[in-house]
Every structure is written in structure tokens, then in C-alpha cells.
Design an enzyme around this catalytic site. Structure first.
Site, mmCIF file in Angstrom:
data_model
loop_
_atom_site.group_PDB
_atom_site.id
_atom_site.type_symbol
_atom_site.label_atom_id
_atom_site.label_comp_id
_atom_site.label_asym_id
_atom_site.label_seq_id
_atom_site.Cartn_x
_atom_site.Cartn_y
_atom_site.Cartn_z
ATOM 1 N N LEU A 131 -4.069 4.087 -2.091
ATOM 2 C CA LEU A 131 -2.871 4.836 -1.734
ATOM 3 C C LEU A 131 -2.553 4.615 -0.260
ATOM 4 O O LEU A 131 -3.453 4.538 0.578
ATOM 5 C CB LEU A 131 -3.077 6.332 -1.983
ATOM 6 C CG LEU A 131 -3.309 6.790 -3.430
ATOM 7 C CD1 LEU A 131 -3.394 8.307 -3.492
ATOM 8 C CD2 LEU A 131 -2.228 6.271 -4.365
ATOM 9 N N ASP A 132 -1.255 4.531 0.061
ATOM 10 C CA ASP A 132 -0.842 4.456 1.454
ATOM 11 C C ASP A 132 -1.326 5.695 2.201
ATOM 12 O O ASP A 132 -1.565 6.749 1.596
ATOM 13 C CB ASP A 132 0.684 4.377 1.553
ATOM 14 C CG ASP A 132 1.255 3.161 0.856
ATOM 15 O OD1 ASP A 132 0.548 2.137 0.803
ATOM 16 O OD2 ASP A 132 2.394 3.240 0.365
ATOM 17 N N LYS A 133 -1.445 5.582 3.502
ATOM 18 C CA LYS A 133 -1.942 6.683 4.324
ATOM 19 C C LYS A 133 -1.236 7.992 4.019
ATOM 20 O O LYS A 133 -1.873 9.035 3.837
ATOM 21 C CB LYS A 133 -1.786 6.340 5.806
ATOM 22 C CG LYS A 133 -2.178 7.476 6.741
ATOM 23 C CD LYS A 133 -1.916 7.125 8.198
ATOM 24 C CE LYS A 133 -2.224 8.325 9.101
ATOM 25 N NZ LYS A 133 -1.931 8.039 10.526
#
Length: 294
Positions: A131-133
Site C-alpha cells: 500500500l502507498d504510504k
């Protein structure tokens, strides 16, 4: 990893048996190179060995200190564990934490947090999804090389289902499919865009609530391209609220309003992570009279 061979599996080679049980060719190759990586009744065997009823087949899947990343520092960071056993750990990642280490993120990642959680043993961080930050929700990590390979094979075969909740700009009703290839924007190492010469990308969506300003949608990516949901929703004119890379910042939420709600791994379990309060608060601003249940 131990198997007791049943009568119906008798006569199969170790290679045939393990491939039928989801072991990847890559992991099988690694196990062949490890001393006592594959044993039958405590005796090292070649993968051509024919198994017999009641044989005990063992795979050495334990990590050793030399397998670990010496630059991954254990850091005591707050994370919510949804499920864990010796094989997998399922985390509800907060929306302000990178999954992996990167140039500007050395000790604030999910990898650091899990390295701390398992600090009493050699630990290798193996995230099956990234997952993106600033995307919250489910991240599933494999706690040994066997399960890492097994989950990877499931993903390649399209057997892993992921559902996201996204808050997008504008009124979006009904459901649809976005079939649009994605690639980098110029020489950027971060930003992506829909491009005819990009890699194929497929996303399904269904509107749950909508008004003139925003819509809440359930999104199911069928492929796994970088920033796929963010790029696809922007492509159809409904970028994700708070996504400063593909849209604009929002005063009511300090990240993109995107959350991985469910992941289904078939026989390895189905997992759920509730939508976090920052997204719920944003949704309630526009849908005060709706019953918000996901």
C-alpha cells in the site's frame, strides 16, 4: 513445514507433490540448495524421490540470520494486528506509514514495526501486497519463504481478491469497469498516468453514496499496477479526495481517502479492516443522514 503422506499421494515424486500443494518452482529450487532443505523421515532426499504412505516430508522454511536485512532497524511503532500465526501476519496499516523502506523512509515503515515485533528471532519482511504510504488498510505479510511463494502464486493466478473504499471527487453513480493501461509519467519514478503503451490495468468500481461534491465507492482492482486506483479514478474524472499527487489536498483529511477494506486469500483466509476515523469523519460531513456501514 511438515506433511504426512496419505495413501492417495503415495507414488508421487516430492516435486510432483509439492507443486500440487502450491510450492513455486523458485522456492523448490532454493530448498534444493539448502542443507537438509528437503527431508523424508529425517533423511535428505532428492526431489525425484517417490513418496510412500506415512512418509514424513519436511521442508526447512525457517529464516536464518544471514537471510535478514541488516539495514532494517527494529522500531517500536504502533500497528494494529488483525491476524497472525507462524505463517502470516495481517496488519491494518495506518494511513501515514510507508510499507517498505525507501530513500527518505528508513525507520518509520511497516517493515520496521514488524521487525520490532519479531525482534527475538531472525525476521525477513515479505509483504504480499504494497500500500502507498497514505493509503490505509490491509497488508498481508508472509512469515516464511513457503507462504511467501504460496501467496505469490495465488496472486499470479488471480485468486486473491482486494476491495478498497475510496472517497472521490464529484457525483459518481452506478458501477463500471475501467480498462486503461498505466505507465510512468515521463522519467518520474513516482507518478503514473494512463498511456496507450502502458501495462494493462483493470479496475471495477461500484458507487455506494453520492452527492454533487463527493462519492463513496467500493473499488476492486483486477490487476496490481502502481497507483492503479488513484490513476484510474482520476482518469474517469473522479480523483480521490485528498490525493495531492493526482488531484489536490483537502482541508478535512491529510491524505488520499483510500482504504484497503478486505482481502480474500481463499483457503488462507478472508480479512477485514474497518474504515479509519479520518475517512469516516470526511464521509459523515456529506452524508449525515446515511447509515455508514461497510
Amino acid at each position: 513445514m511438515k506433511y504426512i503422506i496419505t495413501k492417495d499421494k503415495s507414488g508421487k515424486s516430492i516435486k510432483e507433490f509439492l507443486r500440487e500443494n502450491g510450492l513455486s518452482a523458485g522456492l523448490l529450487k532454493k530448498l534444493k540448495k539448502i542443507e537438509n532443505g528437503i527431508t523424508v523421515n529425517s533423511v535428505h532426499q532428492n526431489v525425484t524421490y517417490r513418496l510412500q504412505e506415512n512418509d514424513i516430508l519436511n521442508l526447512l522454511i525457517t529464516d536464518f540470520e544471514e537471510d535478514t536485512n541488516e539495514y532494517l532497524e527494529p522500531v517500536d511503532l504502533p500497528i494494529e494486528i488483525i491476524f497472525e500465526n507462524e505463517n502470516i501476519t495481517v496488519v491494518n496499516k495506518p494511513g501515514n506509514m510507508p510499507t517498505h523502506q525507501s530513500l527518505n523512509n528508513h525507520n518509520n515503515t511497516l517493515a520496521n514495526a514488524l521487525r520490532y515485533r519479531y525482534r527475538d528471532k531472525p525476521y525477513v519482511f515479505r509483504a504480499s501486497n504494497r500500500l502507498d504510504k497514505d493509503t490505509s488498510g490491509i497488508v498481508i505479510t508472509a512469515n516464511n519463504r513457503y507462504y511467501a511463494a504460496m501467496i505469490s502464486e495465488k496472486i499470479k493466478r488471480g485468486e486473491v481478491m482486494k476491495e478498497y473504499i475510496a472517497v472521490v471527487s464529484g457525483k459518481l453513480d452506478g458501477d463500471g469497469v475501467i480498462d486503461a493501461p498505466i505507465d510512468r509519467v515521463g522519467k518520474s519514478i513516482i507518478k503514473r498516468m494512463v498511456r496507450e503503451d502502458g501495462e494493462g490495468a483493470l479496475t471495477e468500481y461500484k458507487s455506494l453514496f453520492s452527492c454533487d461534491d463527493i462519492s463513496v465507492v467500493s473499488v476492486t482492482p483486477k490487476t496490481g499496477r502502481t497507483h492503479q486506483i488513484r490513476v484510474h479514478m482520476a482518469h474517469i474524472g473522479h480523483p480521490i479526495v485528498g490525493d495531492s499527487l493526482y488531484f489536490e489536498s483537502n482541508e478535512y483529511i491529510n491524505r488520499q481517502a483510500l482504504h484497503c477494506l478486505r482481502m480474500d486469500l481463499g483457503d488462507l483466509g478472508s480479512y477485514y479492516a474497518p474504515v479509519p476515523e479520518d475517512m469516516l469523519s470526511l464521509i459523515r460531513r456529506y452524508f449525515k443522514d446515511e447509515e455508514i456501514v461497510f
